[in-house]
Design a protein around this motif. Sequence first.
Motif, PDB file in Angstrom:
ATOM      1  N   VAL A   1      19.486  43.651   3.459  1.00  7.26           N
ATOM      2  CA  VAL A   1      21.110  43.815   2.164  1.00  7.26           C
ATOM      3  C   VAL A   1      21.885  44.475   2.372  1.00  7.26           C
ATOM      4  CG1 VAL A   1      21.220  43.099  -0.242  1.00  7.26           C
ATOM      5  CG2 VAL A   1      19.056  41.700   0.505  1.00  7.26           C
ATOM      6  N   ALA A   2      22.883  44.399   2.320  1.00  8.39           N
ATOM      7  CA  ALA A   2      24.219  45.728   2.370  1.00  8.39           C
ATOM      8  C   ALA A   2      25.311  44.794   1.169  1.00  8.39           C
ATOM      9  CB  ALA A   2      24.560  45.526   3.800  1.00  8.39           C
ATOM     10  N   THR A   3      25.969  45.716   1.082  1.00 12.96           N
ATOM     11  CA  THR A   3      27.149  45.290   0.742  1.00 12.96           C
ATOM     12  C   THR A   3      28.453  44.936   1.363  1.00 12.96           C
ATOM     13  OG1 THR A   3      28.552  47.098   0.274  1.00 12.96           O
ATOM     14  CG2 THR A   3      26.888  47.360  -1.150  1.00 12.96           C
ATOM     15  N   GLN A   4      29.282  44.283   0.703  1.00  9.10           N
ATOM     16  CA  GLN A   4      30.791  43.633   1.098  1.00  9.10           C
ATOM     17  C   GLN A   4      31.734  44.189   1.559  1.00  9.10           C
ATOM     18  OE1 GLN A   4      34.108  43.446  -0.079  1.00  9.10           O
ATOM     19  NE2 GLN A   4      33.520  44.451  -2.129  1.00  9.10           N
ATOM     20  N   LEU A   5      31.825  45.957   1.924  1.00  9.48           N
ATOM     21  CA  LEU A   5      31.782  46.673   1.869  1.00  9.48           C
ATOM     22  C   LEU A   5      32.255  46.417   3.109  1.00  9.48           C
ATOM     23  CD1 LEU A   5      31.280  49.985  -0.271  1.00  9.48           C
ATOM     24  CD2 LEU A   5      33.918  48.500  -0.543  1.00  9.48           C
TER      25      LEU A   5
ATOM     26  N   ARG B   1      24.830  37.842  -9.638  1.00 14.17           N
ATOM     27  CA  ARG B   1      23.444  38.468 -10.676  1.00 14.17           C
ATOM     28  C   ARG B   1      22.120  38.664  -9.154  1.00 14.17           C
ATOM     29  NH1 ARG B   1      25.944  34.269 -13.391  1.00 14.17           N
ATOM     30  NH2 ARG B   1      23.655  32.823 -12.493  1.00 14.17           N
ATOM     31  N   ALA B   2      21.852  39.558  -9.736  1.00 20.08           N
ATOM     32  CA  ALA B   2      20.238  39.522  -8.834  1.00 20.08           C
ATOM     33  C   ALA B   2      19.487  38.507  -8.615  1.00 20.08           C
ATOM     34  CB  ALA B   2      19.402  40.716  -9.737  1.00 20.08           C
ATOM     35  N   GLU B   3      19.767  37.340  -8.953  1.00 25.33           N
ATOM     36  CA  GLU B   3      18.783  35.911  -8.832  1.00 25.33           C
ATOM     37  C   GLU B   3      19.441  35.465  -7.500  1.00 25.33           C
ATOM     38  OE1 GLU B   3      19.736  36.201 -12.521  1.00 25.33           O
ATOM     39  OE2 GLU B   3      18.546  37.893 -12.128  1.00 25.33           O
ATOM     40  N   GLU B   4      20.971  35.887  -7.754  1.00 25.71           N
ATOM     41  CA  GLU B   4      21.541  34.679  -6.728  1.00 25.71           C
ATOM     42  C   GLU B   4      21.875  35.508  -5.625  1.00 25.71           C
ATOM     43  OE1 GLU B   4      25.844  33.328  -9.640  1.00 25.71           O
ATOM     44  OE2 GLU B   4      25.319  35.783  -9.347  1.00 25.71           O
ATOM     45  N   VAL B   5      21.564  37.117  -5.559  1.00 29.44           N
ATOM     46  CA  VAL B   5      21.265  37.440  -4.134  1.00 29.44           C
ATOM     47  C   VAL B   5      19.599  37.572  -3.590  1.00 29.44           C
ATOM     48  CG1 VAL B   5      20.772  39.930  -3.012  1.00 29.44           C
ATOM     49  CG2 VAL B   5      22.953  39.333  -4.416  1.00 29.44           C
ATOM     50  N   ALA B   6      19.186  37.185  -4.638  1.00 30.15           N
ATOM     51  CA  ALA B   6      18.116  36.864  -4.537  1.00 30.15           C
ATOM     52  C   ALA B   6      17.377  35.383  -3.555  1.00 30.15           C
ATOM     53  CB  ALA B   6      16.419  37.286  -4.962  1.00 30.15           C
TER      54      ALA B   6
ATOM     55  N   ALA C   1      20.002  34.158  -1.519  1.00 30.88           N
ATOM     56  CA  ALA C   1      20.351  34.349  -0.173  1.00 30.88           C
ATOM     57  C   ALA C   1      19.307  34.912   0.780  1.00 30.88           C
ATOM     58  CB  ALA C   1      21.496  35.028   0.010  1.00 30.88           C
ATOM     59  N   VAL C   2      18.667  35.741   0.046  1.00 29.22           N
ATOM     60  CA  VAL C   2      17.910  35.877   0.801  1.00 29.22           C
ATOM     61  C   VAL C   2      16.941  35.093   1.465  1.00 29.22           C
ATOM     62  CG1 VAL C   2      15.295  38.377   0.501  1.00 29.22           C
ATOM     63  CG2 VAL C   2      18.093  38.457   0.203  1.00 29.22           C
ATOM     64  N   VAL C   3      16.272  34.529   0.105  1.00 21.51           N
ATOM     65  CA  VAL C   3      14.814  33.496   0.325  1.00 21.51           C
ATOM     66  C   VAL C   3      15.123  32.362   1.009  1.00 21.51           C
ATOM     67  CG1 VAL C   3      13.835  31.800  -1.445  1.00 21.51           C
ATOM     68  CG2 VAL C   3      14.009  33.500  -1.811  1.00 21.51           C
ATOM     69  N   PHE C   4      16.706  32.004   1.303  1.00 24.33           N
ATOM     70  CA  PHE C   4      17.238  30.912   1.601  1.00 24.33           C
ATOM     71  C   PHE C   4      17.200  31.251   3.337  1.00 24.33           C
ATOM     72  CE2 PHE C   4      20.499  29.692   5.231  1.00 24.33           C
ATOM     73  CZ  PHE C   4      19.918  28.295   5.132  1.00 24.33           C
TER      74      PHE C   4
ATOM     75  N   GLY D   1      21.153  37.017  13.474  1.00 22.74           N
ATOM     76  CA  GLY D   1      22.151  37.497  13.327  1.00 22.74           C
ATOM     77  C   GLY D   1      24.154  37.442  12.464  1.00 22.74           C
ATOM     78  N   GLN D   2      23.771  37.083  11.764  1.00 20.21           N
ATOM     79  CA  GLN D   2      24.479  36.597  10.938  1.00 20.21           C
ATOM     80  C   GLN D   2      24.775  37.517   9.514  1.00 20.21           C
ATOM     81  OE1 GLN D   2      26.637  34.766  11.973  1.00 20.21           O
ATOM     82  NE2 GLN D   2      25.394  34.416  14.074  1.00 20.21           N
ATOM     83  N   ALA D   3      25.287  37.486   8.987  1.00 18.57           N
ATOM     84  CA  ALA D   3      25.350  37.655   7.361  1.00 18.57           C
ATOM     85  C   ALA D   3      26.513  37.355   6.630  1.00 18.57           C
ATOM     86  CB  ALA D   3      27.023  39.473   7.573  1.00 18.57           C
ATOM     87  N   LEU D   4      25.792  37.068   5.611  1.00 17.07           N
ATOM     88  CA  LEU D   4      25.847  35.831   5.097  1.00 17.07           C
ATOM     89  C   LEU D   4      26.474  37.288   3.177  1.00 17.07           C
ATOM     90  CD1 LEU D   4      26.249  33.008   3.848  1.00 17.07           C
ATOM     91  CD2 LEU D   4      23.462  33.331   2.624  1.00 17.07           C
ATOM     92  N   ASN D   5      27.630  36.060   2.899  1.00 17.79           N
ATOM     93  CA  ASN D   5      28.443  36.770   1.582  1.00 17.79           C
ATOM     94  C   ASN D   5      28.596  36.692   0.933  1.00 17.79           C
ATOM     95  OD1 ASN D   5      30.366  38.467   3.295  1.00 17.79           O
ATOM     96  ND2 ASN D   5      31.564  37.188   3.664  1.00 17.79           N
TER      97      ASN D   5
END
Length: 91
Positions: free
Chosen positions: A2-6, A59-64, A66-69, A80-84
Amino acid sequence: AVATQLARAGGTGLHGACASQAAVVGMIRALGLEFAPKEVTVNAVLAATGETPIGRAPRAEEVAAAVVFLIGPDAGAITGQALNVCGGATA
Protein backbone atom coordinates in the motif's frame (compact mmCIF):
# COMPACT_ATOMS: atom_id res chain seq x y z
CA ALA A 1 1.94 -3.09 -0.92
CA VAL A 2 0.00 0.00 0.00
CA ALA A 3 1.47 3.32 -1.08
CA THR A 4 0.07 6.77 -1.84
CA GLN A 5 -1.13 8.36 -5.04
CA LEU A 6 1.94 10.63 -4.92
CA ALA A 7 3.58 7.88 -7.00
CA ARG A 8 1.53 9.12 -9.94
CA ALA A 9 0.10 12.52 -9.11
CA GLY A 10 3.08 14.37 -7.65
CA GLY A 11 2.86 17.37 -5.37
CA THR A 12 4.59 20.69 -4.84
CA GLY A 13 7.39 20.45 -2.27
CA LEU A 14 6.93 16.69 -1.95
CA HIS A 15 9.68 15.54 -4.29
CA GLY A 16 11.17 13.07 -1.79
CA ALA A 17 7.82 11.48 -1.01
CA CYS A 18 6.90 11.35 -4.70
CA ALA A 19 10.20 9.68 -5.58
CA SER A 20 9.90 7.06 -2.85
CA GLN A 21 6.31 6.23 -3.79
CA ALA A 22 7.25 5.98 -7.47
CA ALA A 23 10.03 3.59 -6.43
CA VAL A 24 7.43 1.35 -4.78
CA VAL A 25 5.52 1.20 -8.06
CA GLY A 26 8.70 0.34 -9.96
CA MET A 27 9.52 -2.39 -7.49
CA ILE A 28 6.00 -3.83 -7.78
CA ARG A 29 6.30 -3.95 -11.56
CA ALA A 30 9.69 -5.70 -11.41
CA LEU A 31 8.60 -8.18 -8.75
CA GLY A 32 5.37 -8.86 -10.63
CA LEU A 33 7.43 -9.98 -13.64
CA GLU A 34 9.93 -11.90 -11.53
CA PHE A 35 7.32 -13.96 -9.67
CA ALA A 36 4.80 -14.39 -12.50
CA PRO A 37 6.29 -17.72 -13.65
CA LYS A 38 5.62 -19.05 -10.14
CA GLU A 39 2.01 -17.79 -10.31
CA VAL A 40 2.67 -15.39 -7.43
CA THR A 41 1.10 -11.98 -7.92
CA VAL A 42 2.62 -8.74 -6.67
CA ASN A 43 0.52 -5.56 -6.75
CA ALA A 44 0.08 -2.27 -4.95
CA VAL A 45 -2.83 -0.09 -3.92
CA LEU A 46 -2.16 3.65 -4.22
CA ALA A 47 -4.37 5.50 -1.76
CA ALA A 48 -5.05 9.22 -1.87
CA THR A 49 -4.54 11.36 1.19
CA GLY A 50 -6.39 14.56 1.93
CA GLU A 51 -9.26 16.01 -0.05
CA THR A 52 -9.94 14.60 -3.51
CA PRO A 53 -12.37 15.52 -6.30
CA ILE A 54 -15.06 13.49 -4.50
CA GLY A 55 -14.57 15.77 -1.49
CA ARG A 56 -12.73 13.40 0.85
CA ALA A 57 -9.90 10.94 1.12
CA PRO A 58 -10.75 7.28 0.60
CA ARG A 59 -11.93 5.54 3.76
CA ALA A 60 -9.83 2.73 5.19
CA GLU A 61 -12.56 0.24 4.25
CA GLU A 62 -12.34 1.34 0.61
CA VAL A 63 -8.58 0.86 0.52
CA ALA A 64 -8.92 -2.48 2.30
CA ALA A 65 -11.53 -3.65 -0.23
CA ALA A 66 -9.03 -3.04 -3.04
CA VAL A 67 -6.38 -5.04 -1.16
CA VAL A 68 -8.83 -7.89 -0.53
CA PHE A 69 -9.70 -7.98 -4.23
CA LEU A 70 -6.04 -8.08 -5.30
CA ILE A 71 -5.19 -10.95 -2.95
CA GLY A 72 -8.33 -12.89 -3.86
CA PRO A 73 -8.94 -15.53 -6.51
CA ASP A 74 -10.58 -13.12 -8.96
CA ALA A 75 -7.30 -11.22 -9.37
CA GLY A 76 -5.12 -14.23 -10.17
CA ALA A 77 -4.18 -12.81 -13.58
CA ILE A 78 -3.31 -9.34 -12.27
CA THR A 79 0.33 -8.76 -11.39
CA GLY A 80 2.79 -5.88 -11.46
CA GLN A 81 0.00 -3.33 -11.20
CA ALA A 82 -0.72 -0.30 -9.03
CA LEU A 83 -4.43 0.26 -8.42
CA ASN A 84 -5.46 3.83 -7.61
CA VAL A 85 -7.98 4.32 -4.82
CA CYS A 86 -7.84 8.05 -5.17
CA GLY A 87 -11.31 9.60 -5.30
CA GLY A 88 -10.49 10.95 -8.76
CA ALA A 89 -7.21 12.61 -7.74
CA THR A 90 -5.31 10.98 -10.59
CA ALA A 91 -8.08 11.17 -13.19
